[in-house]
Design a protein around this motif. Structure first.
Motif, short mmCIF file in Angstrom:
data_model
loop_
_atom_site.label_atom_id
_atom_site.label_comp_id
_atom_site.label_asym_id
_atom_site.label_seq_id
_atom_site.Cartn_x
_atom_site.Cartn_y
_atom_site.Cartn_z
N ILE A 68 39.45 56.35 49.34
CA ILE A 68 38.65 55.18 48.97
C ILE A 68 39.03 54.74 47.56
O ILE A 68 38.87 55.48 46.60
N MET A 69 39.54 53.52 47.46
CA MET A 69 40.00 52.95 46.20
C MET A 69 39.10 51.80 45.78
O MET A 69 38.84 50.90 46.58
N MET A 70 38.60 51.85 44.54
CA MET A 70 37.84 50.72 44.02
C MET A 70 38.84 49.74 43.43
O MET A 70 39.62 50.07 42.55
N ASP A 71 38.79 48.50 43.94
CA ASP A 71 39.73 47.47 43.52
C ASP A 71 39.20 46.61 42.38
O ASP A 71 39.96 46.17 41.53
N SER A 72 37.90 46.36 42.39
CA SER A 72 37.34 45.50 41.34
C SER A 72 35.82 45.58 41.31
O SER A 72 35.18 45.99 42.27
N MET A 73 35.30 45.14 40.17
CA MET A 73 33.87 44.93 39.99
C MET A 73 33.74 43.53 39.40
O MET A 73 34.46 43.18 38.47
N THR A 74 32.85 42.73 39.98
CA THR A 74 32.66 41.36 39.49
C THR A 74 31.17 41.08 39.36
O THR A 74 30.34 41.82 39.89
N PHE A 75 30.87 39.99 38.66
CA PHE A 75 29.48 39.57 38.52
C PHE A 75 29.39 38.07 38.77
O PHE A 75 30.13 37.29 38.19
N ASP A 76 28.47 37.69 39.65
CA ASP A 76 28.22 36.28 39.95
C ASP A 76 26.94 35.87 39.24
O ASP A 76 25.84 36.31 39.61
N LYS A 77 27.09 35.04 38.20
CA LYS A 77 25.92 34.61 37.41
C LYS A 77 24.94 33.78 38.23
O LYS A 77 23.73 33.85 38.00
N ASN A 78 25.43 33.01 39.19
CA ASN A 78 24.55 32.15 39.99
C ASN A 78 23.60 32.94 40.87
O ASN A 78 22.44 32.55 41.06
N THR A 79 24.07 34.05 41.42
CA THR A 79 23.24 34.84 42.32
C THR A 79 22.75 36.15 41.68
O THR A 79 22.03 36.91 42.32
N HIS A 80 23.19 36.40 40.44
CA HIS A 80 22.86 37.64 39.74
C HIS A 80 23.25 38.86 40.58
O HIS A 80 22.46 39.78 40.77
N THR A 81 24.48 38.82 41.09
CA THR A 81 24.97 39.88 41.97
C THR A 81 26.19 40.56 41.37
O THR A 81 27.17 39.91 41.02
N ILE A 82 26.11 41.89 41.28
CA ILE A 82 27.24 42.71 40.88
C ILE A 82 27.92 43.15 42.17
O ILE A 82 27.28 43.73 43.05
N SER A 83 29.22 42.86 42.28
CA SER A 83 29.97 43.22 43.49
C SER A 83 30.99 44.29 43.20
O SER A 83 31.70 44.24 42.19
N TYR A 84 31.07 45.24 44.11
CA TYR A 84 32.05 46.33 44.05
C TYR A 84 32.94 46.17 45.29
O TYR A 84 32.44 46.17 46.41
N VAL A 85 34.24 46.06 45.07
CA VAL A 85 35.17 45.85 46.17
C VAL A 85 36.09 47.07 46.29
O VAL A 85 36.70 47.50 45.30
N TYR A 86 36.18 47.59 47.50
CA TYR A 86 36.95 48.79 47.78
C TYR A 86 37.95 48.54 48.91
O TYR A 86 37.73 47.67 49.74
N THR A 87 39.01 49.36 48.94
CA THR A 87 39.88 49.44 50.12
C THR A 87 39.86 50.88 50.59
O THR A 87 39.75 51.82 49.80
N ILE A 88 39.95 51.01 51.91
CA ILE A 88 39.90 52.33 52.54
C ILE A 88 41.19 52.55 53.30
O ILE A 88 41.71 51.63 53.94
N LYS A 89 41.69 53.78 53.25
CA LYS A 89 42.91 54.11 54.01
C LYS A 89 42.69 55.42 54.75
O LYS A 89 41.65 56.05 54.65
N GLY A 90 43.68 55.80 55.51
CA GLY A 90 43.64 57.07 56.22
C GLY A 90 42.66 57.05 57.38
O GLY A 90 42.40 56.02 57.99
N LEU A 91 42.07 58.22 57.66
CA LEU A 91 41.15 58.36 58.79
C LEU A 91 39.89 57.51 58.64
O LEU A 91 39.30 57.09 59.64
N LEU A 92 39.48 57.25 57.42
CA LEU A 92 38.27 56.44 57.19
C LEU A 92 38.48 54.96 57.46
O LEU A 92 37.52 54.20 57.53
N ASP A 93 39.72 54.54 57.58
CA ASP A 93 40.05 53.12 57.75
C ASP A 93 39.76 52.69 59.19
O ASP A 93 40.65 52.34 59.96
N ASP A 94 38.47 52.71 59.54
CA ASP A 94 38.03 52.42 60.90
C ASP A 94 36.58 51.93 60.83
O ASP A 94 35.68 52.69 60.45
N ALA A 95 36.34 50.68 61.20
CA ALA A 95 35.01 50.07 61.09
C ALA A 95 33.97 50.83 61.92
O ALA A 95 32.83 51.02 61.46
N GLU A 96 34.33 51.25 63.11
CA GLU A 96 33.38 51.98 63.96
C GLU A 96 32.96 53.30 63.32
O GLU A 96 31.78 53.65 63.33
N LEU A 97 33.93 54.00 62.77
CA LEU A 97 33.64 55.28 62.11
C LEU A 97 32.73 55.06 60.91
O LEU A 97 31.73 55.76 60.73
#
Length: 129
Positions: free
Chosen positions: A45-74
């Motif tokens: 699990i790799m964290m790619d970025s952290m951003t902040f949206d002033k309009n919605t007051h939302t802190i976003s954390y964006v990740y990419t997943i690889k390997g066995l975890l790279d499966d939406a159902e799982l």
């Protein structure tokens, strides 16, 4: 008298230079991303970025997943929303932002299927209070 004038000028400058909570959050998110991302936060699990949206007051954390975890159902079978909400509620690092009523958004993308979103959750103040 000059000392008083200088003191007043220093106070005025100090007050003018203070950032708002939104400005601080945007700056901290940008600086964190620039200094640390991408960063491995757990196996596959790799964290790619952290951003902040002033309009919605939302802190976003964006990740990419690889390997066995790279499966939406799982991922979705492990109740990630509940686990993330528990982390938001218990995180001392988010205390200041929770007190300000900010929202927290987590987005996970696939590495093997670039651009494919595996999971997304947003927590608002009503969720973590």
């Amino acid at each position: 008298m000059k000392k008083i004038v200088y003191f007043i000028i220093i106070i005025m400058v100090a007050c003018a230079c203070q950032e708002s909570m939104d400005e601080r959050c945007a700056r901290e998110a940008r600086e964190y991303t620039e200094k640390h991302c991408p960063i491995l936060v757990a196996k596959d699990i790799m964290m790619d970025s952290m951003t902040f949206d002033k309009n919605t007051h939302t802190i976003s954390y964006v990740y990419t997943i690889k390997g066995l975890l790279d499966d939406a159902e799982l991922i979705n079978s492990n109740m990630p929303r509940e686990q993330l909400l528990k982390e938001v509620k218990n995180s001392p690092n988010l205390k200041l932002y929770k007190e300000a009523g900010y929202s927290f958004r987590y987005v996970y993308y696939s590495t093997k299927k670039k651009g494919t979103q595996l999971f997304e959750a947003t927590f608002h103040q009503s969720d973590y209070q």
